[in-house]
Scaffold this motif. Structure first.
Motif, PDB file in Angstrom:
ATOM      1  N   LYS A 169      42.581  42.641  51.141  1.00 43.02           N
ATOM      2  CA  LYS A 169      43.628  42.697  50.844  1.00 43.02           C
ATOM      3  C   LYS A 169      44.933  42.225  49.783  1.00 43.02           C
ATOM      4  N   ALA A 170      45.159  41.676  50.355  1.00 44.39           N
ATOM      5  CA  ALA A 170      46.189  40.752  49.522  1.00 44.39           C
ATOM      6  C   ALA A 170      46.067  39.402  49.347  1.00 44.39           C
ATOM      7  N   LYS A 171      44.451  39.109  48.806  1.00 45.80           N
ATOM      8  CA  LYS A 171      43.859  38.137  48.566  1.00 45.80           C
ATOM      9  C   LYS A 171      42.519  38.424  47.504  1.00 45.80           C
TER      10      LYS A 171
END
Length: 234
Positions: A169-171
């Motif tokens: 989700k964050a990369k």
């Protein structure tokens, strides 16, 4: 505190009060409900002078143990546990679980297997008659990165449904577990008529599969916190 969070807290505290005893070696699971379980374990340890040893199943669990001043150990030093406490993504009427929504299924299953008893803590949303009724994201399956495409294809061919590589989700790119593995989420079409045990064994026999998120025949009891402030037990 929201209704769901209050339900999680109630289930966790009820389970800890019912099962945790002085001298126990505890396996600590992962997830939001376990936060409340560790909170209650620490409260009781201080109030009752309990001597407890805690083995985490994830980085999150390790940090919770440290933050609450509990004695931290690992499976090398403490290979046999009295009790494991963990949450679940879904629990069916036979106490078959889907776990791994948070990506820690392999460590969680190892810790559960090392324990004499395993107790589940969850809120009412995880209480289901059959797997797939409440949890719609499928069965998490941890795989070697080099094998994810063949494993995807074999799962879909053999069992039907859709096997999706879980993305971070964050990369950019796939989610990578604490073990350096990928996770495939198998969205099955319906619960198998011949039961989950056979499916679990067949999944483990696929080359490249490290572990799956079906926890079969290992939970002693499940506590579900409800919206009305009661606790259901199974």
């Amino acid at each position: 505190m929201s209704g769901v969070e209050a339900a999680k807290r109630l289930a966790a505290r009820t389970a800890v009060d019912a099962f945790v005893k002085n001298g126990f070696k505890l396996g600590i699971g992962s997830g939001s409900t376990v936060v409340y379980a560790v909170e209650r374990i620490a409260e009781r340890a201080r109030a009752e002078n309990l001597q407890l040893t805690c083995v985490p199943s994830s980085f999150q669990a390790r940090q919770l143990i440290i933050e609450h001043g509990l004695l931290l150990s690992d499976l090398e030093r403490t290979p046999e546990l009295d009790l494991a406490i963990d949450g679940a993504d879904e629990v069916d009427e036979k106490l078959t679980l889907i776990k791994g929504g948070g990506g820690c299924l392999l460590q969680e299953k190892i810790v559960v297997n090392a324990a004499k008893e395993f107790v589940v803590v969850a809120d009412y949303r995880k209480n289901s008659g059959a797997l797939g009724q409440q949890w719609k994201k499928g069965v998490p399956i941890e795989v070697l990165p080099l094998a994810y495409r063949p494993v995807q294809k074999e799962i879909e061919t053999r069992f039907g449904g859709t096997a999706k590589l879980r993305m971070a989700k964050a990369k950019a790119g796939p989610l990578v577990t604490d073990n350096g593995m990928f996770i495939i989420d198998w969205e099955f079409e319906e619960s198998p008529t011949d039961g989950w045990t056979k499916i679990g064994m067949e999944l483990n026999n696929i080359p490249g599969v490290v572990e799956h998120g079906l926890f079969i025949g290992c939970a002693k009891k499940a506590y579900f916190g409800n919206e009305d402030g009661t606790v259901s037990e199974r």
